[in-house]
Each structure stands twice: as structure tokens, then as C-alpha cells.
Design an enzyme around this catalytic site. Structure first.
Site, mmCIF file in Angstrom:
data_model
loop_
_atom_site.group_PDB
_atom_site.id
_atom_site.type_symbol
_atom_site.label_atom_id
_atom_site.label_comp_id
_atom_site.label_asym_id
_atom_site.label_seq_id
_atom_site.Cartn_x
_atom_site.Cartn_y
_atom_site.Cartn_z
ATOM 1 C CG ASP A 1 -1.525 1.290 1.595
ATOM 2 O OD1 ASP A 1 -1.678 2.015 0.876
ATOM 3 O OD2 ASP A 1 -2.321 1.162 2.599
ATOM 4 C CG HIS B 1 -4.483 4.281 3.704
ATOM 5 N ND1 HIS B 1 -4.302 2.922 3.059
ATOM 6 C CD2 HIS B 1 -5.730 4.650 3.506
ATOM 7 C CE1 HIS B 1 -5.614 2.651 2.649
ATOM 8 N NE2 HIS B 1 -6.279 3.808 2.776
HETATM 9 ZN ZN LIG Z 1 -8.059 0.574 0.182
HETATM 10 ZN ZN LIG Z 2 -9.193 0.129 3.326
#
Ligand SMILES: [Zn+2]
Ligand SMILES: [Zn+2]
Length: 565
Positions: A202, A375
Site C-alpha cells: 500500500d 494507511h
Molecule cells: Zn484501500
Molecule cells: Zn481500506
């Protein structure tokens, strides 16, 4: 070395990975991973259309590659229950016949959408827990707990004949997780020691230095808000931000406020999460939205949908004083506890302006720490790279800007190590081929975006051509409406441009009726609604489609244009 060159390369199956979405945009996350007769799809994400794409309800990745890929063993594995990872599942399930694996919360969130889209889920949804292992053809897939903004998220370690592939899914490193379920550093490190062929990680927050912070970090700011607000507290957030909802429910209990979930997404998601034990609401705390007005404003917390300024969401209705059960007054506080998804700034700004007219106080993350990202920031992403120590690193989930930064970070991090990571910068549709030593971009497969409208429940082949067919079969209507800037009233008769509609044939009375309908809709709207063009366009589009469907049985694309004069 010489042994390997003796065998023609074509005789050995290679591991192929194709990102079908999620590289270059936020949303549409989907990876296809295949080897010989095995095809695995990791996540099946969708994306919400920009407001200009009227008549389009959802965007999904082009699935032609999956359709054309022959494979005996197929499966879908889901990392977590966010729309950008599960929103296209119904379409993928029509294309691939195999089972779908995910944690219980992920599957429950996916299932409600599948039922809506009339997908037979019987026996196909298989719940897994972190540390479980499942076999799909030549692959063994291991689920590893990661922390994010919602419970029950996993990363994947996919054991293939060529090597181990790790997909992080969405994550951050929350060392004080609200549900007490910790990030599985240990297994990731073990895999790193054993040797990982490729890491797909990510990249969303690579540009943020340091660490993102725990979901707990918003409590302080909210405590201040609860302690100082005399009126009603309205918080808008993503319904799937279940940890945020839990924090707010706990604070409501502490500060003697009832909690009302307002808007379909909030109601459904909180019910699902509560039913499965992921959201804990003390008995008697929750009230229905229809009961909000029966309680003193000082003892109510409303959790509402609409953090992105969606024109038909609960918050948009509340903001223009057009919601049946919830309204705003000057002692109230409205908190935006979500990030602004790029592209939504104008819609959000519109809603904020309406709220300001109601006199309520508005708090965004610029004012107080009322939102924390789900995130990982730069240091957490580095930690992931250090734990997994892949031979090959593919940054995913983000624009080119984020992914190229993530690539540089990976290169710098391993510069002085004996085994440097090699970075593969991929684009959607790139065919990545891996052998035991690493990977290369070896070709390109069909890729793109498919626009879906609410009625699309037919087979996939149809959907690929849907928007083109939509225009061809159902036609297009563009009403051009002139509005007087001073009075907000309609000027003259709306001009209506149509293509491919049955109503064009000879008789122009239907066009006159449509023009009259437009005038009526605008005149009957409140001044505030009338001057909110985003909302007016949505309303006109819905009503005109209904009118044409009733009269002619057609469902055209309706794109209202409003001109200020
Ligand atoms: Zn995502
Ligand atoms: Zn997510």
C-alpha cells in the site's frame, strides 16, 4: 545456472501477476495472480463516480482479462471490507466460479451487496481467520492480521511454486488497536527470513513522514467537543470506519448522549458490525433516527453518512434542512471525521456552506484532530519492507506520485544490504512475470474502467459494453437550463437536446412536457436547493429519467446543464 538454461523457458510455468486496478487511482483495487491452471484474484474493488458521471452508480475495473483467462482452480481472496476492495465482487463472482475467502466481517459487508445484486452466494463465501491457510490449485494462501481503520483486516502470504508473494492490503501499524487484535509482526518477519519473492504494498500515505497514529488518537479532540457542545453533535464519517464509530459510541455513553445512526450505510454497517460482535453498543444507547427529535438536543449524537458531500446523502439533506428527522440549529456542532477524497472538495464545500447557513459550528480535521488515516505513513511502510525483505517490490494502491516515492524509499532502504530489493513499477494492465529470481513487465492485458448503473445485474460481457450500449439503445438527453443568478428562477423555456430517444419522432409534445417538468421542479425547490446546482442536477436527472421511463420505457443517460445568466 547452467541447469536452468538447459530447460527451455517455455516449459516451466511462470508466475504471472496483473494489477487490474488500484494503480493510478484511489479505488478499484484488484490483482490477478496466476500459475499454470490456477487463477487467484486478490480484492475486487470499485470506485464511486465523480459527480459529473450522472446515471453511473459505480465504476469497476475491466474484467476482460479474467474472462479470457483459462484456469481450472480459481478463487477470490479479500483483504478487508472497504468498498475499494470489495465493491466489484458481484461482477467478479459472475466471471469466476470459485469460492471467495475473507474474514467474517469482510464477508458480511460483501454479502449484503451481493444479495442486492442477486448473486447466489450459497457455499461460495468461506470465512477465514488470521493464521489460517487455504489451498487454491498450486497456491497455499496464508492470512495475516494487519491493523487499519476497521476490524478484521488481513495481509496475504501466497505460497506459489515460484516463491512467496506478500500482499499487504490496506494497513497501518496501530499498536493500541481498539479491538485488541494486534498486527502480526512475527509471522511477517518469519516469512522475511524464509525469503519472500515479491511484496505488493500500500503506497497511499508514503508522502507523510513518521507514523500515522492509532485509531485511539482522535479521542482527545472528541472529548473536548463532547464536553463543550450544548446542542446536538453530528459526526459524519465513512460507515465502514467501524473503529471511529466505536470511539464515538463509547464517548456518547460516557457523556450521556443517545446515538442515532442516520443514512442507510450507517444503519446497515453498524447493524452488521454489531451483530458479529465487532461493534459494541451498550443496551439502550442507540435510538432510531425518527426518535431524535423526541430527545433534548444536548443528549443526542448523530452518526451520519455524507462525509464526501454526496448530494443525496443524509448530511446533504440535513444541511439544507430537508431531512425528515434531523435538523441543525446554532448550538449544534457538525464534525467531519473523514478524509476528503480527491475530487470531492467542491461537493464537500457546498455542504459545509449549507451547514454554515444553519448556524451550526463546523469542525474538520484542519481544526482539531478528529480524523486519523487508516494507511501507513513512511516509517511504517519502511518497517513493512524491512520485515518482509522481498527480492522484488511492487508499490501499489496510489497514484504514480505515491508509488514512485514508495519505490525510491524501498531502493534507499535496501541499498546497503547484501540483497538489494529490485523495484517493479507497474501500471494497471501490466503483465508481470516472475521466476525464482525476480520479475519483469512482460506485456499488457486489456484494462480500463467500466461504468455501471443501478440496473446492471446482467452478465459481465454486457457490462463491458454497457455505457456504449446505454447510449445506443436508451439514448441521451441533455436539458440546457438557464437560471437567473439574482432570482434563482428559470429563464425562458429549457432547451432539450436528445439523441436516440423515441420521443423525438414527429410529435414534440413529450419534449414540451419534459420542459414543463423541469420548470416545475425548479420552481418547487427551496431557494437554497435551487442555488445548489449539484443537487439540482441530480434531482432533475432522477425525475427526467423516471418521466421517460414511464412514457417510453427507455432509460436514457440524462445530463442536465445549468447555465447562470
Ligand atoms: Zn484501500
Ligand atoms: Zn481500506
Amino acid at each position: 545456472m547452467s541447469d536452468q538454461t538447459a530447460v527451455p523457458a517455455s516449459a516451466q510455468p511462470l508466475l504471472e501477476v496483473v494489477p487490474l486496478g488500484g494503480l493510478g487511482e484511489f479505488g478499484l483495487n484488484m490483482l490477478a495472480i496466476s500459475y499454470a491452471d490456477t487463477l487467484l484474484v486478490v480484492d475486487a474493488g470499485s470506485m464511486f463516480p465523480e459527480p459529473e458521471l450522472l446515471g453511473v452508480d459505480l465504476i469497476i475495473p475491466d474484467l476482460t482479462y479474467l474472462q479470457q483467462h483459462p484456469a481450472r482452480s480459481t478463487a477470490v481472496v479479500l483483504t478487508h471490507g472497504h468498498e475499494d476492495h470489495i465493491g466489484a465482487l458481484s461482477h467478479v463472482m459472475r466471471t469466476l466460479k470459485g469460492p471467495v475467502y475473507g474474514t467474517p466481517l469482510t464477508l458480511a459487508l460483501a454479502e449484503s451487496k451481493l444479495v442486492e445484486r442477486q448473486i447466489d452466494t450459497q457455499d461460495r463465501l468461506i470465512a477465514v481467520r488470521p493464521r489460517d491457510k487455504i489451498a487454491v490449485g498450486d497456491f497455499t494462501i496464508e492470512f495475516l492480521r494487519v491493523t487499519h481503520s476497521m476490524p478484521d483486516c488481513v495481509a496475504l502470504a501466497i505460497h506459489t511454486p515460484v516463491g512467496i508473494v506478500v500482499c499487504t492490503g490496506d494497513f497501518k501499524i496501530d499498536q493500541t488497536p481498539i479491538d485488541g487484535e494486534h498486527f502480526d509482526f512475527h509471522r511477517l518477519a518469519e516469512l522475511g527470513v524464509a525469503g519472500v519473492l515479491a511484496l505488493f504494498s500500500d503506497s497511499t500515505n508514503i508522502e507523510r513522514p513518521g507514523f500515522t497514529g492509532s485509531e485511539l488518537s482522535v479521542i482527545e479532540a472528541f472529548e473536548e467537543i463532547f464536553a463543550s457542545t450544548k446542542g446536538q453533535i453530528v459526526v459524519t464519517s465513512f460507515a465502514t470506519s467501524i473503529f471511529r464509530v466505536q470511539v464515538l459510541v463509547n464517548l456518547a455513553a460516557q457523556f450521556n448522549r443517545k446515538v442515532a445512526f442516520v443514512g442507510r450505510g450507517m444503519v446497515e454497517t453498524s447493524q452488521t458490525a454489531q451483530r458479529l460482535g465487532y461493534l459494541k453498543i451498550p443496551a439502550g444507547l442507540a435510538i432510531r433516527d425518527s426518535d431524535v427529535k423526541a430527545h433534548p438536543r444536548s443528549s443526542v449524537l448523530c452518526l451520519v453518512t455524507g462525509s464526501q458531500g454526496e448530494p443525496l446523502s443524509a448530511l446533504s439533506r440535513i444541511a439544507i434542512n430537508d431531512h425528515r428527522h434531523v435538523n441543525l440549529s446554532p448550538d449544534d456542532v457538525v464534525v467531519f471525521s473523514a478524509r476528503e477524497i480527491p475530487g470531492n472538495e467542491r461537493s464537500i464545500d457546498r455542504v459545509v456552506n449549507h451547514i454554515a447557513r444553519r448556524g451550526a459550528d463546523i469542525i474538520t480535521q484542519g481544526d482539531k484532530h478528529v480524523h486519523v488515516s487508516g494507511h501507513a505513513s513512511a516509517e511504517e511502510l519502511k518497517l513493512m519492507l524491512s520485515l518482509v525483505r522481498p527480492r522484488c517490490f511492487v508499490p501499489i494502491h496510489g497514484g504514480f506520485r505515491q508509488r514512485s516515492r514508495h519505490a525510491r524509499v524501498g531502493e534507499r532502504l535496501t541499498r546497503d544490504l547484501p540483497n538489494r530489493v529490485s523495484v517493479l513499477m507497474a501500471e494497471n494492465g501490466d503483465l508481470l512475470r516472475f521466476d525464482r529470481d525476480g520479475g519483469t513487465v512482460a506485456g499488457k492485458v486489456p484494462t480500463g474502467r467500466v461504468l455501471i448503473d443501478g440496473a446492471a445485474i446482467s452478465g459481465l460481457g454486457d457490462e463491458v459494453l454497457r455505457d456504449r450500449r446505454h447510449l445506443a439503445e436508451d439514448g441521451l438527453m441533455v436539458p440546457v437550463i438557464a437560471i437567473n443568478k439574482q432570482t434563482g428562477m428559470i429563464e425562458g423555456v429549457p432547451e432539450i437536446i436528445t439523441r436516440g430517444l423515441a420521443m423525438e419522432q414527429g410529435d414534440d409534445s413529450p419534449l414540451r412536457d419534459a420542459a414543463r417538468l423541469i420548470a416545475e421542479l425548479i420552481e418547487s425547490a427551496s431557494l437554497e436547493e435551487r442555488t445548489d446546482y449539484g443537487m439540482m442536477k441530480e434531482k432533475l436527472s432522477v425525475e427526467l429519467r423516471r418521466f421517460i421511463r414511464k412514457r417510453f420505457g427507455q432509460r436514457p443517460l440524462v445530463l442536465p446543464v445549468i447555465m447562470e445568466i
